[in-house]
Design an enzyme around this catalytic site. Structure first.
Site, mmCIF file in Angstrom:
data_model
loop_
_atom_site.group_PDB
_atom_site.id
_atom_site.type_symbol
_atom_site.label_atom_id
_atom_site.label_comp_id
_atom_site.label_asym_id
_atom_site.label_seq_id
_atom_site.Cartn_x
_atom_site.Cartn_y
_atom_site.Cartn_z
ATOM 1 N N CYS A 131 -19.613 0.342 7.646
ATOM 2 C CA CYS A 131 -19.934 0.915 8.966
ATOM 3 C C CYS A 131 -21.235 0.423 9.574
ATOM 4 O O CYS A 131 -21.229 -0.147 10.659
ATOM 5 C CB CYS A 131 -19.970 2.431 8.858
ATOM 6 S SG CYS A 131 -18.349 3.150 8.622
ATOM 7 N N LYS A 152 0.829 -1.206 0.000
ATOM 8 C CA LYS A 152 0.000 0.000 0.000
ATOM 9 C C LYS A 152 0.867 1.262 0.000
ATOM 10 O O LYS A 152 0.645 2.192 -0.783
ATOM 11 C CB LYS A 152 -0.916 -0.013 1.227
ATOM 12 C CG LYS A 152 -2.003 1.020 1.164
ATOM 13 C CD LYS A 152 -2.834 1.052 2.411
ATOM 14 C CE LYS A 152 -3.914 -0.014 2.442
ATOM 15 N NZ LYS A 152 -4.700 0.035 3.681
ATOM 16 N N LYS A 180 -23.280 1.098 -2.394
ATOM 17 C CA LYS A 180 -23.828 2.400 -2.786
ATOM 18 C C LYS A 180 -22.980 2.904 -3.947
ATOM 19 O O LYS A 180 -21.915 2.338 -4.217
ATOM 20 C CB LYS A 180 -23.807 3.374 -1.608
ATOM 21 C CG LYS A 180 -22.406 3.676 -1.108
ATOM 22 C CD LYS A 180 -22.448 4.542 0.120
ATOM 23 C CE LYS A 180 -22.007 5.935 -0.184
ATOM 24 N NZ LYS A 180 -21.947 6.811 0.961
ATOM 25 N N LEU A 227 -17.361 10.255 7.992
ATOM 26 C CA LEU A 227 -17.299 10.312 6.522
ATOM 27 C C LEU A 227 -18.215 9.293 5.875
ATOM 28 O O LEU A 227 -18.284 8.155 6.315
ATOM 29 C CB LEU A 227 -15.880 9.973 6.050
ATOM 30 C CG LEU A 227 -14.723 10.790 6.590
ATOM 31 C CD1 LEU A 227 -13.417 10.222 6.059
ATOM 32 C CD2 LEU A 227 -14.907 12.223 6.172
ATOM 33 N N ARG A 228 -18.844 9.716 4.793
ATOM 34 C CA ARG A 228 -19.557 8.740 3.950
ATOM 35 C C ARG A 228 -18.689 8.404 2.762
ATOM 36 O O ARG A 228 -18.110 9.308 2.142
ATOM 37 C CB ARG A 228 -20.866 9.334 3.401
ATOM 38 C CG ARG A 228 -21.977 9.455 4.391
ATOM 39 C CD ARG A 228 -23.051 10.357 3.822
ATOM 40 N NE ARG A 228 -22.488 11.635 3.412
ATOM 41 C CZ ARG A 228 -23.056 12.479 2.567
ATOM 42 N NH1 ARG A 228 -24.206 12.180 2.020
ATOM 43 N NH2 ARG A 228 -22.487 13.622 2.256
ATOM 44 N N ALA A 287 -36.134 4.292 0.721
ATOM 45 C CA ALA A 287 -36.321 2.844 0.821
ATOM 46 C C ALA A 287 -35.468 2.176 -0.253
ATOM 47 O O ALA A 287 -35.243 2.736 -1.329
ATOM 48 C CB ALA A 287 -37.790 2.511 0.619
ATOM 49 N N GLY A 288 -34.956 1.008 0.050
ATOM 50 C CA GLY A 288 -34.091 0.320 -0.910
ATOM 51 C C GLY A 288 -33.883 -1.129 -0.513
ATOM 52 O O GLY A 288 -34.680 -1.692 0.256
ATOM 53 N N ASN A 298 -24.570 6.184 13.937
ATOM 54 C CA ASN A 298 -24.727 5.186 12.875
ATOM 55 C C ASN A 298 -25.947 4.295 13.120
ATOM 56 O O ASN A 298 -26.668 3.952 12.185
ATOM 57 C CB ASN A 298 -23.465 4.325 12.759
ATOM 58 C CG ASN A 298 -22.416 4.986 11.876
ATOM 59 O OD1 ASN A 298 -22.693 6.005 11.244
ATOM 60 N ND2 ASN A 298 -21.242 4.424 11.820
ATOM 61 N N GLY A 321 -25.731 -1.488 3.536
ATOM 62 C CA GLY A 321 -24.527 -2.309 3.583
ATOM 63 C C GLY A 321 -23.352 -1.413 3.901
ATOM 64 O O GLY A 321 -23.515 -0.356 4.508
HETATM 65 C C1 UDX Z 1 -22.023 5.731 6.917
HETATM 66 C C2 UDX Z 1 -22.369 7.037 7.642
HETATM 67 O O1 UDX Z 1 -23.246 7.827 6.830
HETATM 68 C C3 UDX Z 1 -21.102 7.799 7.988
HETATM 69 O O2 UDX Z 1 -21.421 8.973 8.741
HETATM 70 C C4 UDX Z 1 -20.200 6.889 8.823
HETATM 71 O O3 UDX Z 1 -19.006 7.532 9.162
HETATM 72 C C5 UDX Z 1 -19.894 5.606 8.048
HETATM 73 O O4 UDX Z 1 -21.127 4.968 7.695
HETATM 74 P P1 UDX Z 1 -21.366 5.023 4.420
HETATM 75 O O5 UDX Z 1 -21.395 3.619 4.931
HETATM 76 O O6 UDX Z 1 -20.233 5.455 3.581
HETATM 77 O O7 UDX Z 1 -21.437 6.064 5.654
HETATM 78 O O8 UDX Z 1 -22.657 5.229 3.538
HETATM 79 P P2 UDX Z 1 -24.111 5.887 3.657
HETATM 80 O O9 UDX Z 1 -24.261 6.912 2.615
HETATM 81 O O10 UDX Z 1 -24.428 6.307 5.051
HETATM 82 O O11 UDX Z 1 -25.029 4.634 3.254
HETATM 83 C C6 UDX Z 1 -24.988 3.410 3.974
HETATM 84 C C7 UDX Z 1 -25.963 2.423 3.397
HETATM 85 O O12 UDX Z 1 -27.307 2.828 3.630
HETATM 86 C C8 UDX Z 1 -25.849 2.226 1.884
HETATM 87 O O13 UDX Z 1 -25.994 0.849 1.599
HETATM 88 C C9 UDX Z 1 -27.016 3.022 1.330
HETATM 89 O O14 UDX Z 1 -27.472 2.545 0.094
HETATM 90 C C10 UDX Z 1 -28.041 2.811 2.416
HETATM 91 N N1 UDX Z 1 -29.043 3.893 2.485
HETATM 92 C C11 UDX Z 1 -28.673 5.154 2.844
HETATM 93 C C12 UDX Z 1 -30.381 3.620 2.205
HETATM 94 O O15 UDX Z 1 -30.741 2.484 1.872
HETATM 95 N N2 UDX Z 1 -31.287 4.621 2.323
HETATM 96 C C13 UDX Z 1 -30.962 5.882 2.685
HETATM 97 O O16 UDX Z 1 -31.847 6.736 2.777
HETATM 98 C C14 UDX Z 1 -29.598 6.163 2.954
#
Ligand code: UDX
Length: 435
Positions: free
Chosen positions: A263, A35, A324, A153-154, A255-256, A211, A260
């Site tokens: 986090c 890395k 996502k 962070l997302r 909704a979805g 979370n 995953g």
């Molecule tokens: C998340 C948190 O948002 C972030 O603050 C934390 O630090 C790490 O975890 P991340 O996992 O990158 O971030 O993605 P996020 O955009 O939160 O989405 C997580 C999952 O939820 C994805 O699978 C997404 O598709 C799903 N999701 C999100 C939904 O199904 N519906 C929503 O309205 C929002």
């Protein structure tokens, strides 16, 4: 400021690069020789929009360095962040803290003067206490203050989240550490990001609670979507209608196919374990986890139902595999369970994802990969939209209809208006609406 980021994974790399962009001198350290060699050769090991540019720019400016060796950079640092992984421990779902404690010992051994040691990794309540105990008992001559500073962070939006956070949570009551942490984040004052100081254990819990709450919102709207399908109502309108109430808010109500990623699945489980260990119950979060687990496989069954109850011998084309869009991350992606359910039903699964196929190949067997949506849709019995990548938002339905065997679209992210898809002669299934 001289900052060392121990662990150059997702959080470490993004945080380190952004801190360098603010003008700090940052060294990102990692045990993985490959890395660090790759980073020093200008290759970024993860897909995150904007990250490569920031890394290139700050390396060229001499503010961002990558190192396999920890002791040298740590000896000169004002503040050291621990950003190593805390994966779910095999078997029991607890966060595995072995990397955190190993890093602590290595850092403490190398510290030469007053140093602030900050956990950025997501760690259970009490981890900071244990790090402090290790430093105090095993390295009594060192002057180290342990601080918690969780990261929110997302993936896919990490740079903007780092530079324009809703808040920065800092867990410490030590005046010297408060001063140093203010200096680290001073550049963000310009963006009016509030620094929220609290006691260290509370800061650790804030990350998990945030979370878990967001995951709960998603499971809530997903269950409402199932009810909407039964009632013939529309979950998107429902989400909008409740989300306009500021007490509820409109975010995280899409909704979805279930959540995953790296986090939500791991952190919800770890929080439930923490509660159990402290004779406390978190039934809302336990249920959130169970709803999400069931949902992912249920999406496979939804596709089977859309194909007249059987996918045996049928070609099913999946658009999107990552959990996502804008990431190559396949961790706990709903696509994994959906594909398993389809293959159990006898389907021939074809898939395309703009960034996730390398990671998918390591995880999924018997999937045929294509180069774009149209290639995998050729002669397909149905297409399933699993991840809402931008390039799937304006599909050419005329072209798809010509090449598919049967024009069925299962849209697990509700990105299309039913009328538009049906106008092209498709049978359209979405989430939380009348079929
Ligand atoms: C998340 C948190 O948002 C972030 O603050 C934390 O630090 C790490 O975890 P991340 O996992 O990158 O971030 O993605 P996020 O955009 O939160 O989405 C997580 C999952 O939820 C994805 O699978 C997404 O598709 C799903 N999701 C999100 C939904 O199904 N519906 C929503 O309205 C929002």
């Amino acid at each position: 400021m001289r900052i060392v980021m121990v662990g150059s994974g997702y959080v470490g790399l993004v945080s380190g690069a952004c801190m360098a962009d603010f003008g700090h001198n940052v060294t990102c350290v990692d045990k993985s020789v490959d890395k660090i060699d790759a980073l020093n050769a200008g290759k970024v090991p993860i897909y995150e929009p904007g990250l490569e540019t920031i890394i290139d720019h700050n390396r060229a400016a001499g503010r961002l360095h990558f190192s396999k060796e920890l002791a040298g950079p740590v000896a000169d640092a004002d503040v050291i962040f621990i950003a190593v992984g805390t994966p779910a421990r095999r078997g029991d779902g607890h966060a595995d803290l072995s990397y955190v404690y190993a890093a602590t010992r290595e850092i403490a051994a190398a510290v030469t003067h007053f140093t602030v040691l900050v956990t950025k990794s997501t760690v259970p309540v009490g981890t900071g206490d244990e790090i402090e105990r290790i430093c105090r008992e095993e390295f009594p001559e060192k002057d180290i203050v342990v601080v918690s500073n969780p990261e929110f962070l997302r993936e896919g939006a990490a740079i903007i989240d780092f530079k324009r956070p809703d808040r920065i949570v800092i867990g410490t009551e030590e005046p010297r550490a408060i001063e140093i942490m203010r200096e680290v984040y001073r550049p963000l004052y310009l963006n009016e990001a509030p620094l929220f100081f609290c006691e260290r254990r509370t800061s650790e819990l804030i990350k998990y609670a945030a979370n878990a709450f967001l995951a709960m919102k998603i499971s809530f709207i997903n269950e409402m979507a199932d009810l909407c399908e039964m009632l013939g109502t529309d979950v998107q309108k429902l989400a909008k209608g409740i989300g306009m109430d500021k007490r509820i808010g409109d975010k995280f109500l899409h909704a979805g196919p279930g959540y995953g990623g790296s986090c939500f699945p791991k952190d919800t489980l770890a929080l439930v374990k923490t509660a159990q260990d402290h004779n406390s119950s978190l039934r809302l979060i336990e249920t959130t986890v169970a709803i999400n687990e069931n949902r992912k496989r249920a999406m496979g069954r939804k596709v089977i139902a859309a194909c007249d109850g059987s996918v045996r011998g049928k070609k099913i084309a999946l658009l999107g595999l990552t959990f996502k869009p804008n990431t190559d991350d396949m961790r706990d992606a709903p696509s994994i369970s959906i594909i398993q359910a389809l293959q159990d039903g006898g389907a021939d699964v074809h898939a395309y994802d703009p960034e996730g196929m390398d990671a998918a190949r390591q995880l999924l067997g018997d999937v045929t990969y294509g180069n774009d949506a149209y290639e995998i849709a050729d002669a397909a019995d149905a297409i399933v939209l699993v991840t809402e990548w931008d390039e799937f938002r304006a599909l050419d339905f005329r072209r798809l209809k010509l090449c598919m065997k049967t024009p069925i679209l299962v849209d697990l992210r509700n990105i299309y208006p039913a009328s538009e898809v049906k106008r092209h002669g498709f049978v359209y299934f979405s989430i939380g609406k009348k079929a």
